[in-house]
Motif scaffolding. Structure first.
Motif, short mmCIF file in Angstrom:
data_model
loop_
_atom_site.label_atom_id
_atom_site.label_comp_id
_atom_site.label_asym_id
_atom_site.label_seq_id
_atom_site.Cartn_x
_atom_site.Cartn_y
_atom_site.Cartn_z
N MET A 29 0.81 -1.19 0.00
CA MET A 29 0.00 0.00 0.00
C MET A 29 0.87 1.27 0.00
O MET A 29 0.51 2.27 -0.59
CB MET A 29 -0.92 -0.05 1.22
N ARG A 30 2.03 1.18 0.65
CA ARG A 30 2.91 2.35 0.68
C ARG A 30 3.39 2.70 -0.71
O ARG A 30 3.56 3.88 -1.04
CB ARG A 30 4.11 2.08 1.59
N LYS A 31 3.63 1.68 -1.53
CA LYS A 31 4.10 1.93 -2.88
C LYS A 31 3.06 2.71 -3.69
O LYS A 31 3.41 3.59 -4.48
CB LYS A 31 4.42 0.60 -3.57
N VAL A 32 1.79 2.41 -3.46
CA VAL A 32 0.72 3.12 -4.16
C VAL A 32 0.73 4.60 -3.77
O VAL A 32 0.65 5.48 -4.64
CB VAL A 32 -0.65 2.48 -3.85
N TYR A 33 0.85 4.90 -2.49
CA TYR A 33 0.88 6.30 -2.04
C TYR A 33 2.10 7.02 -2.58
O TYR A 33 2.02 8.17 -3.00
CB TYR A 33 0.84 6.38 -0.51
N TYR A 34 3.25 6.34 -2.56
CA TYR A 34 4.47 6.93 -3.10
C TYR A 34 4.29 7.26 -4.58
O TYR A 34 4.62 8.34 -5.03
CB TYR A 34 5.64 5.97 -2.88
N ASN A 35 3.75 6.32 -5.34
CA ASN A 35 3.53 6.54 -6.77
C ASN A 35 2.55 7.67 -7.01
O ASN A 35 2.73 8.47 -7.94
CB ASN A 35 3.05 5.26 -7.44
N LEU A 36 1.52 7.77 -6.19
CA LEU A 36 0.56 8.88 -6.33
C LEU A 36 1.22 10.22 -6.06
O LEU A 36 0.98 11.20 -6.78
CB LEU A 36 -0.63 8.68 -5.40
N VAL A 37 2.07 10.28 -5.06
CA VAL A 37 2.75 11.54 -4.73
C VAL A 37 3.71 11.92 -5.85
O VAL A 37 3.75 13.08 -6.28
CB VAL A 37 3.49 11.42 -3.37
N ILE A 38 4.49 10.97 -6.34
CA ILE A 38 5.44 11.26 -7.42
C ILE A 38 4.69 11.69 -8.68
O ILE A 38 5.09 12.63 -9.37
CB ILE A 38 6.34 10.04 -7.69
N THR A 39 3.59 11.01 -9.00
CA THR A 39 2.80 11.38 -10.17
C THR A 39 2.21 12.77 -10.01
O THR A 39 2.23 13.58 -10.94
CB THR A 39 1.69 10.34 -10.42
N GLY A 40 1.70 13.07 -8.82
CA GLY A 40 1.15 14.40 -8.56
C GLY A 40 2.20 15.49 -8.69
O GLY A 40 1.95 16.55 -9.26
N LEU A 41 3.40 15.22 -8.17
CA LEU A 41 4.49 16.19 -8.28
C LEU A 41 4.89 16.38 -9.74
O LEU A 41 5.14 17.50 -10.18
CB LEU A 41 5.69 15.74 -7.45
N SER A 42 4.91 15.31 -10.50
CA SER A 42 5.24 15.40 -11.93
C SER A 42 4.22 16.24 -12.69
O SER A 42 4.58 17.08 -13.51
CB SER A 42 5.31 14.00 -12.55
N ILE A 43 2.95 16.01 -12.39
CA ILE A 43 1.88 16.77 -13.05
C ILE A 43 1.98 18.24 -12.68
O ILE A 43 1.87 19.12 -13.54
CB ILE A 43 0.51 16.18 -12.69
N ALA A 44 2.18 18.52 -11.40
CA ALA A 44 2.27 19.91 -10.95
C ALA A 44 3.47 20.61 -11.58
O ALA A 44 3.36 21.77 -12.03
CB ALA A 44 2.38 19.97 -9.42
N ALA A 45 4.60 19.93 -11.63
CA ALA A 45 5.80 20.52 -12.24
C ALA A 45 5.58 20.81 -13.72
O ALA A 45 5.93 21.89 -14.21
CB ALA A 45 6.99 19.59 -12.05
N ALA A 46 4.98 19.86 -14.41
CA ALA A 46 4.72 20.06 -15.85
C ALA A 46 3.75 21.22 -16.07
O ALA A 46 3.93 22.03 -16.98
CB ALA A 46 4.15 18.78 -16.45
N PHE A 47 2.74 21.32 -15.23
CA PHE A 47 1.77 22.41 -15.36
C PHE A 47 2.42 23.77 -15.10
O PHE A 47 2.21 24.72 -15.86
CB PHE A 47 0.60 22.20 -14.39
N VAL A 48 3.22 23.85 -14.05
CA VAL A 48 3.88 25.13 -13.71
C VAL A 48 4.85 25.54 -14.82
O VAL A 48 4.81 26.68 -15.30
CB VAL A 48 4.60 25.03 -12.35
N ILE A 49 5.71 24.63 -15.24
CA ILE A 49 6.69 24.95 -16.27
C ILE A 49 6.00 25.28 -17.60
O ILE A 49 6.36 26.24 -18.29
CB ILE A 49 7.71 23.81 -16.45
N GLY A 50 5.00 24.49 -17.96
CA GLY A 50 4.26 24.76 -19.19
C GLY A 50 3.57 26.10 -19.18
O GLY A 50 3.57 26.83 -20.18
N SER A 51 2.97 26.44 -18.04
CA SER A 51 2.29 27.73 -17.91
C SER A 51 3.27 28.89 -18.03
O SER A 51 2.99 29.89 -18.70
CB SER A 51 1.55 27.82 -16.57
N ILE A 52 4.41 28.76 -17.39
CA ILE A 52 5.41 29.83 -17.45
C ILE A 52 5.95 29.98 -18.87
O ILE A 52 6.13 31.10 -19.37
CB ILE A 52 6.54 29.57 -16.43
N GLU A 53 6.18 28.87 -19.54
CA GLU A 53 6.65 28.93 -20.93
C GLU A 53 5.60 29.58 -21.82
O GLU A 53 5.92 30.42 -22.68
CB GLU A 53 6.99 27.54 -21.44
#
Length: 85
Positions: free
Chosen positions: A1-25
């Protein structure tokens, strides 16, 4: 179950980073094409994408270290509880 939470956090961080960088560009392109001026547009124009990349990479490392520490803590806690039965 911990792996699922870790993957969700990493995926969320990836999405947020892509959104922020894309918006700034996108805002940077709009600034140049539409010749926008003002304090906000100056910040967008002067935004250092390299620093943002290092910050994002640092966030991934921090999350990785926290996940390992949490996993080790939970694992040793479970081993300790098993010993008391």
């Amino acid at each position: 179950m911990r792996k699922v939470y870790y993957n969700l956090v990493i995926t969320g961080l990836s999405i947020a980073a892509a959104f922020v960088i894309g918006s700034i560009e996108l805002l940077g392109v709009l600034t140049g094409e539409l010749h926008l001026h003002g304090a906000f547009w100056d910040v967008v124009t002067n935004f250092n994408i390299n620093v943002a990349g290092f910050v994002i990479a640092g966030l991934f490392v921090v999350i990785w270290v926290v996940a390992i520490a949490y996993w080790s803590s939970a694992r040793s806690s479970a081993a300790g509880k098993a010993g008391f039965r």
